[in-house]
Design an enzyme around this catalytic site. Structure first.
Site, short mmCIF file in Angstrom:
data_model
loop_
_atom_site.label_atom_id
_atom_site.label_comp_id
_atom_site.label_asym_id
_atom_site.label_seq_id
_atom_site.Cartn_x
_atom_site.Cartn_y
_atom_site.Cartn_z
N CYS A 141 46.95 34.83 39.86
CA CYS A 141 47.24 33.72 40.89
C CYS A 141 47.53 32.37 39.94
CB CYS A 141 45.89 33.40 41.46
SG CYS A 141 46.19 32.40 42.95
N HIS B 51 45.20 38.63 44.05
CA HIS B 51 43.71 39.03 43.54
C HIS B 51 43.27 40.40 43.44
CE1 HIS B 51 42.50 34.71 43.47
NE2 HIS B 51 43.45 34.66 44.36
N GLU C 70 40.71 41.04 42.21
CA GLU C 70 39.44 41.59 42.37
C GLU C 70 39.03 41.37 43.56
OE1 GLU C 70 40.20 37.24 42.69
OE2 GLU C 70 40.73 38.63 41.53
#
Length: 362
Positions: free
Chosen positions: A247, A332, A334
């Site tokens: 990001c 992302h 995660e």
């Protein structure tokens, strides 16, 4: 108690106060996730922003502390269509209204979030004010709203000192630009020892600690405001240490390599963004939260190669740097909230550091 959202174009939405009383001026953005409101509230990338949730019912499963991405909420405000005041979830420890009140977050329920989202899509992200004062003066409010700008956002969300999370595998240096807790946990699940560094840590300090890999985290604000950090990232990129950037970290690496960034009209925020891996053709549904994007038009194609692309609008979602052990992504891996489709990129990072199997044995 009534509450009002005033947009910088003069449009006013009326609803009911959900969180703390008072007023706040901030950017107004929307998120299309159907679940994960606590993860949204506690994501440091929302510093300086009020989030409108497009899913109409919020709060139905309460507040589950173990799902939080930080120890506190970072949003400046919260906007929902309908609030569920009685959560139904054995994991819940608190209702969302009490949580917002406890942390002093101004929020509004009962507003037309569909109309607000359409306004932001058509006019673009804009500033706004949330207030519980029924006697507000529109002209004075608009002057304050138009003058607002998110500034020093990374400085406000980064950690205050170096932190070490033990592990028996590879040693990863995580530069905290506003890192979500799930990034650290994704690395620790793979056996890594994670050392978290404040955003303005010098490259020399990080490299002297001898990490096996470096991860540049997500974070808030305009990437071009991070001039000193970009200089240090440029130094990190000149080392031989493998780097994964997520990001904001992805954007800062591009700026460090001579690229550019631009602001999107209304950003990508939610858990349903399709991204194509240009090396395999594989499409993953990803979690995203950003208002800026990398513009690769001025980058040397011999030094920077697009790795991922957004299927919806064609914007860049990742870059590989030939000759360097660096991979950066706009989305992302995660997740939290969002689908886990792109979690494999942490395994790619392990391979960049020498292979997951060797890491687990080291």
């Amino acid at each position: 108690m009534k509450a009002f959202l005033i947009l910088e174009n003069g449009r006013v939405f009326e609803g009911t106060s959900l969180g703390a009383c008072g007023e706040v001026v901030c950017e107004i953005v929307f998120n299309t996730s159907m679940t994960g409101y606590l993860e949204v509230l506690t994501d440091p990338s929302y510093q300086g922003q009020a989030v409108c949730m497009t899913y109409p019912l919020i709060g139905n499963y309460g507040i589950c502390p173990e799902d939080a991405e930080s120890s506190r909420p970072w949003v400046s405000g919260f906007l929902v269509r309908e609030l569920s005041r009685v959560p139904s979830n054995f994991r819940s420890r608190e209702d969302i209204q009490s949580y917002l009140n406890r942390h002093g977050i101004c929020a509004v329920t009962g507003i037309d979030t569909r109309a607000l989202t359409r306004e932001l899509r058509e006019a673009g992200t804009m500033n706004g004010m949330i207030t519980t004062d029924p006697g507000y003066r529109l002209e004075e409010a608009l002057a304050r709203i138009k003058a607002y700008r998110v500034s020093k956002a990374v400085e406000q969300v980064t950690c205050g000192e170096k932190q070490v999370f033990p592990g028996s595998g590879y040693r990863v240096a995580l530069l905290d630009l506003g890192a979500k807790r799930s990034i650290t946990e994704s690395l620790r699940r793979r056996g890594c020892q994670v050392t978290v560094y404040p955003a303005h840590t010098k490259a020399e300090e990080i490299l002297e600690d001898g990490p096996d890999g470096i991860l540049l985290s997500n974070g808030p604000g305009d990437p071009k405001d991070c001039g000193e950090i970009i200089q240090e990232i440029r130094k990190l990129s000149q080392s031989s240490v493998p780097i994964l950037a997520i990001c904001l970290g992805h954007q800062l690496m591009a700026l460090a390599q001579g690229g550019d960034t631009r602001r999107l009209k209304y950003g990508h925020r939610g858990g349903n963004h399709p991204v194509k891996d240009l090396s395999t053709g594989r499409v993953s549904i990803t979690s995203q939260n950003h208002g800026y994007v990398v513009d690769m038009s001025g980058m040397d194609p011999q030094k920077a190669v697009p790795a991922f692309v957004n299927v919806n609008d064609g914007t860049n979602e990742g870059i590989r740097y030939p000759g360097k052990n660096i991979l950066t992504v706009q989305f992302h891996p995660e997740a939290s909230p969002g689908p886990q489709d792109s979690g494999y990129l942490f395994d790619v990072f392990m391979e960049m550091m020498g292979g997951k199997e060797n890491a687990e044995k080291s």
